[in-house]
Scaffold this motif. Structure first.
Motif, short mmCIF file in Angstrom:
data_model
loop_
_atom_site.label_atom_id
_atom_site.label_comp_id
_atom_site.label_asym_id
_atom_site.label_seq_id
_atom_site.Cartn_x
_atom_site.Cartn_y
_atom_site.Cartn_z
N VAL A 155 -9.44 -8.19 -13.32
CA VAL A 155 -8.71 -7.20 -12.53
C VAL A 155 -8.40 -7.81 -11.17
N ILE A 156 -7.27 -7.40 -10.59
CA ILE A 156 -6.88 -7.87 -9.26
C ILE A 156 -6.94 -6.71 -8.28
N TYR A 157 -7.59 -6.93 -7.14
CA TYR A 157 -7.60 -5.97 -6.04
C TYR A 157 -6.65 -6.46 -4.94
N VAL A 158 -5.82 -5.56 -4.42
CA VAL A 158 -4.94 -5.86 -3.29
C VAL A 158 -5.22 -4.86 -2.18
N GLY A 159 -4.76 -5.20 -0.97
CA GLY A 159 -5.00 -4.29 0.15
C GLY A 159 -4.19 -3.01 0.04
N GLY A 160 -3.07 -3.07 -0.62
CA GLY A 160 -2.21 -1.91 -0.84
C GLY A 160 -1.04 -2.34 -1.69
N LEU A 161 -0.42 -1.40 -2.36
CA LEU A 161 0.69 -1.75 -3.25
C LEU A 161 1.96 -2.07 -2.49
N THR A 162 1.96 -1.86 -1.16
CA THR A 162 3.11 -2.21 -0.33
C THR A 162 2.84 -3.43 0.55
N VAL A 163 1.68 -4.07 0.40
CA VAL A 163 1.35 -5.26 1.19
C VAL A 163 2.04 -6.46 0.54
N PRO A 164 3.06 -7.04 1.18
CA PRO A 164 3.89 -8.04 0.49
C PRO A 164 3.11 -9.24 -0.02
#
Length: 327
Positions: A155-164
């Motif tokens: 699984v991948i975690y990102v800071g937000g779905l709008t963080v380029p």
């Protein structure tokens, strides 16, 4: 003897401070870096790099940030800085699209605008990156594949779905994985929890329960590995689920040493703060930025003039073997 991550930057800053000791604040250009959120260890370290470059180049350079990752807070900060008539604004955007109108307003006011982790930002003078995106994503997959024997879920975690930048890294990681390790797969869509320790912990616990095939967590955000590592520690699952991610080594040290975080694949955020401020200084001086552009201590950059991207490649691997030297 313990070393700092970028001891060379400290040396450069001290030497620079001596050169500019007679400069007054009134004579100095004002460069302000805006973090995603105030007080987070990753961005605290980034601010150190901004200040170091300010000393090296004789600039009034410092960092501020919003109290949360809501993009409108960054907009308000930029509006205030436009009114203050600062000379340059650098920023790690929380939402590239929301910020675009105020970036244009800043440019129209004659302010230099530089971004980090936001390639393709229309109204930025330049986007400045510390790693090569494709190489960075490939490095994650290769480390994961070695541990997972080339198969299984992640699984991948990102800071937000709008963080380029986080989402670009995630896209490139998945692309490389599919091309080179087709038996590996995402167990679920990427999760926007990489900047919150508690949310990353809860999400990891939930995913381990829901997806027995989960073998790795990847976090493009420095709080994600901490939360995931805590979940792995709680469930005594370090031999079952690996955790990789971006991090501040001192923040992750205990979990790296216990093996609950498998490895950090990251870069020193101070180098990003330093690079942004150095590029602003080059623009103030009217220096040409193109092939061969170089920043002392960071080396030569790969410059894409058409896309307005300045890219270095300074990956830092954090493991049990070197963690004590990186505090």
């Amino acid at each position: 003897m313990k070393k700092t991550l970028l001891s060379g930057l400290f040396t450069a800053a001290i030497m620079g401070a001596a050169c500019f000791s007679t400069a007054t604040l009134a004579e100095q250009k004002e460069v302000v870096n805006i973090s995603k959120v105030d007080g987070m260890p990753w961005f605290n370290r980034m601010g150190e790099g901004v200040a170091m470059a300010g000393k090296a180049y004789g600039l009034n350079a410092y960092q501020i940030g919003p109290s949360s990752t809501d993009a409108p807070q960054q907009v308000k900060i930029i509006e205030d800085l436009i009114a203050k008539k600062v000379d340059a604004i650098s920023i790690v955007p929380n939402d590239a699209n929301v910020l675009e109108p105020v970036f244009k307003k800043a440019r129209d006011a004659g302010i230099v605008v530089l971004t980090n982790e936001s390639p393709g930002q229309p109204s930025a003078n330049w986007d400045v990156e510390i790693i090569d995106n494709e190489k960075f994503a490939a490095e994650y997959v290769e480390h994961m594949a070695k541990r997972m024997d080339g198969k299984g879920g992640y699984v991948i975690y990102v800071g937000g779905l709008t963080v380029p930048q986080h989402n670009l890294w995630a896209d490139l990681l998945v692309k490389y994985q599919k091309e080179h390790y087709p038996q590996m797969f995402e167990v679920t869509k990427r999760m926007p929890v990489a900047e919150n320790v508690d949310e990353a912990r809860r999400t990891t616990l939930d995913l381990m329960k829901a997806y027995p095939e989960l073998k790795a967590v990847v976090s493009f955000g420095s709080n994600g590995p901490i939360g995931a590592g805590r979940a792995i520690k709680e469930k005594r699952a370090k031999n079952k689920v690996a955790v990789y991610g971006m991090m501040i080594p001192s923040q992750a040290a205990s979990l790296i040493k216990s093996g609950d975080i498998t490895e950090g694949i990251t870069y020193d955020p101070a180098s990003a703060g330093y690079a942004l401020t150095a590029v602003a200084n080059s623009l103030f001086k009217g220096e040409a930025i193109g092939p061969g552009y170089e920043v002392p201590t960071l080396g030569k950059a790969d410059v894409d003039v058409d896309k307005r991207i300045i890219r270095f490649h300074k990956v830092l691997l954090v493991s049990k073997e070197n963690i004590d030297s990186l505090h």
